[in-house]
Write an enzyme that holds these catalytic residues in place. Structure first.
Site, PDB file in Angstrom:
ATOM      1  N   TYR A 142     -23.552  22.290  27.698  1.00 46.29           N
ATOM      2  CA  TYR A 142     -24.234  23.575  27.784  1.00 46.29           C
ATOM      3  C   TYR A 142     -25.496  23.509  28.657  1.00 46.29           C
ATOM      4  O   TYR A 142     -25.957  24.535  29.155  1.00 46.29           O
ATOM      5  CB  TYR A 142     -24.613  24.084  26.394  1.00 46.29           C
ATOM      6  CG  TYR A 142     -23.434  24.495  25.538  1.00 46.29           C
ATOM      7  CD1 TYR A 142     -22.140  24.524  26.050  1.00 46.29           C
ATOM      8  CD2 TYR A 142     -23.607  24.841  24.218  1.00 46.29           C
ATOM      9  CE1 TYR A 142     -21.063  24.893  25.275  1.00 46.29           C
ATOM     10  CE2 TYR A 142     -22.534  25.211  23.418  1.00 46.29           C
ATOM     11  CZ  TYR A 142     -21.263  25.235  23.956  1.00 46.29           C
ATOM     12  OH  TYR A 142     -20.191  25.603  23.173  1.00 46.29           O
ATOM     13  N   LYS A 193     -14.574  12.434  21.637  1.00 45.03           N
ATOM     14  CA  LYS A 193     -13.303  12.230  22.334  1.00 45.03           C
ATOM     15  C   LYS A 193     -13.414  11.010  23.242  1.00 45.03           C
ATOM     16  O   LYS A 193     -13.328  11.098  24.470  1.00 45.03           O
ATOM     17  CB  LYS A 193     -12.936  13.478  23.137  1.00 45.03           C
ATOM     18  CG  LYS A 193     -12.473  14.649  22.290  1.00 45.03           C
ATOM     19  CD  LYS A 193     -11.059  14.446  21.748  1.00 45.03           C
ATOM     20  CE  LYS A 193     -10.034  14.557  22.852  1.00 45.03           C
ATOM     21  NZ  LYS A 193      -8.648  14.370  22.317  1.00 45.03           N
ATOM     22  N   ASP A 226     -10.460  16.604  18.088  1.00 44.40           N
ATOM     23  CA  ASP A 226      -9.303  17.465  17.869  1.00 44.40           C
ATOM     24  C   ASP A 226      -8.644  17.174  16.528  1.00 44.40           C
ATOM     25  O   ASP A 226      -8.202  18.086  15.814  1.00 44.40           O
ATOM     26  CB  ASP A 226      -8.306  17.354  19.019  1.00 44.40           C
ATOM     27  CG  ASP A 226      -7.918  15.926  19.350  1.00 44.40           C
ATOM     28  OD1 ASP A 226      -8.613  14.990  18.924  1.00 44.40           O
ATOM     29  OD2 ASP A 226      -6.903  15.734  20.051  1.00 44.40           O
ATOM     30  N   ASP A 250     -20.173  23.196  18.218  1.00 40.87           N
ATOM     31  CA  ASP A 250     -20.034  24.645  18.274  1.00 40.87           C
ATOM     32  C   ASP A 250     -18.674  25.066  17.724  1.00 40.87           C
ATOM     33  O   ASP A 250     -18.559  25.990  16.910  1.00 40.87           O
ATOM     34  CB  ASP A 250     -20.185  25.094  19.731  1.00 40.87           C
ATOM     35  CG  ASP A 250     -20.445  26.589  19.865  1.00 40.87           C
ATOM     36  OD1 ASP A 250     -20.469  27.295  18.846  1.00 40.87           O
ATOM     37  OD2 ASP A 250     -20.603  27.045  21.009  1.00 40.87           O
ATOM     38  N   ASP A 254     -17.784  26.542  13.553  1.00 45.28           N
ATOM     39  CA  ASP A 254     -17.189  27.859  13.331  1.00 45.28           C
ATOM     40  C   ASP A 254     -15.899  27.740  12.527  1.00 45.28           C
ATOM     41  O   ASP A 254     -15.624  28.565  11.642  1.00 45.28           O
ATOM     42  CB  ASP A 254     -16.905  28.550  14.668  1.00 45.28           C
ATOM     43  CG  ASP A 254     -18.090  29.371  15.161  1.00 45.28           C
ATOM     44  OD1 ASP A 254     -19.189  29.208  14.601  1.00 45.28           O
ATOM     45  OD2 ASP A 254     -17.915  30.168  16.094  1.00 45.28           O
TER      46      ASP A 254
END
Length: 369
Positions: A142, A193, A226, A250, A254
């Site tokens: 970001y 990852k 994942d 992020d 959620d």
């Protein structure tokens, strides 16, 4: 009584509505002799764009630096869809995070027993759920440079976002996660990852080193991000504290939030580093967005905003016992069957924003006696 200085940034959409319910709680705490709460209010997001042409002003950032805690509502909405990317409402929140050094985002996912049936998962999978996602907030993709869209010689466009992390950035967020885990169930799951990303390789390496050096008493597991997303849906209660970078945090937070039944239920905290006096910059906000479709109608659930005040009491104001009582008041209200529209059963008579705020205030009052 101790004086606490709070800055309110209600923002856009339902932000001002839910922020008003926090003011009711603060008034009660003052009347109960818990402390003196000096509050100031300013603009952020679309409201600041309308007034000043930018999503947050230098003066507002200065006020945020001087406050003991910032209570933030929400930003954004279709009204500002056409503004320049650099001046979008969300850029105000990003600047506050960056300028205040708010590198640690704490997002709890708690399923209150009374709401287990409201989750999209089976009640037995989520009843009693209590996990905490610790998200690195000021680094990663970001904020990495270059961040651009360029036109190539052949006329095609190329978009670039850069994922960057340093040893120090990973080290400090890992320490926050381990310290919090020691006060909970003593387990940290580090999500990245490393199989496809060099930043993930470094992330895993640094977290492992921090653990071995100073937190060997805490259980540590490494999980691919994942797979972590899959496990949150499959068996979420296996987790205690999950630590991850900005992008994965992020997404995972959620997903975890929706396990509880509604985004309107969950608070968050964004914390900076402690200074020499033990004080840290901090911003507290509900996980939900500005919900422009219901703004101004008195339908919003204020519990996430009230819960954000609870986190401020705990992490910034040294009032953890009061935060516990506020959490209990919310639990008692839910156990009584009170619901706002987002968590109400079909056909159930739902409370409005102000009614739910009043219910929490009234439930808290005897707990402060």
């Amino acid at each position: 009584m101790t004086t606490h200085k709070l800055l309110f940034l209600p923002g856009d959409g339902i932000g001002p509505e839910v922020a008003r319910e926090v003011s009711k709680i603060l008034t009660l705490l003052s009347e109960a002799g818990i402390g003196t709460f000096e509050t100031e209010e300013d603009l952020v997001g679309g409201a600041a764009i309308d007034a000043h042409g930018v999503p947050v002003t230098d003066a507002t950032v200065k006020l945020a630096r001087e406050a003991d805690a910032v209570l933030f509502g929400s930003v954004g909405g279709p009204k500002w869809a056409g503004v320049r990317y650099e001046h979008r409402p969300e850029a105000g929140l990003l600047r506050l995070r960056k300028d205040l050094g708010l590198f640690a985002n704490l997002r709890p996912a708690i399923c209150y027993p009374a709401l287990a049936s409201s989750s999209s998962l089976k009640p037995e999978l989520v009843e009693g759920l209590d996990i905490l996602i610790v998200r690195e907030l000021t680094g990663g993709v970001y904020f990495g440079e270059p961040k651009e869209i360029v036109t190539l010689d052949n006329g095609e466009k190329r978009a670039v976002d850069t994922q960057i992390y340093t040893t120090g950035e990973i080290d400090r967020i890992a320490r926050v996660a381990f310290e919090l885990a020691r006060k909970r169930r003593n387990k940290v799951s580090s999500a990245e990852k490393h199989n496809v990303m060099k930043s993930g390789v470094l992330w895993k390496e640094v977290v492992t080193q921090v653990h071995a050096a100073d937190y060997a008493d805490v259980e540590l597991e490494h999980v691919l991000a994942d797979n972590c997303a899959m496990q949150l849906v499959r068996r979420p209660k296996q987790y205690d504290v999950i630590v991850c970078d900005n992008l994965f945090g992020d997404i995972l937070s959620d997903a975890a939030a929706m396990l509880t039944g509604s985004l309107g239920m969950l608070p968050s905290a964004s914390l900076g580093a402690e200074d020499a006096a033990g004080r840290r910059a901090a911003l507290y906000e509900p996980v939900h967005g500005s919900a422009p479709d219901i703004a101004g109608q008195g339908l919003a659930n204020p519990l996430a905003m009230i819960g954000s005040l609870g986190m401020a009491l705990r992490y910034s104001l040294g009032l953890g016992d009061v935060a516990d009582r506020l959490d209990q008041a919310i639990t008692n209200v839910l156990d009584s069957g009170s619901r706002t529209r987002d968590i109400a059963a079909p056909g159930q008579n739902a409370l409005g924003t102000a009614e739910m705020g009043n219910a929490v205030r009234d439930a808290l009052k005897p707990l402060l006696a």
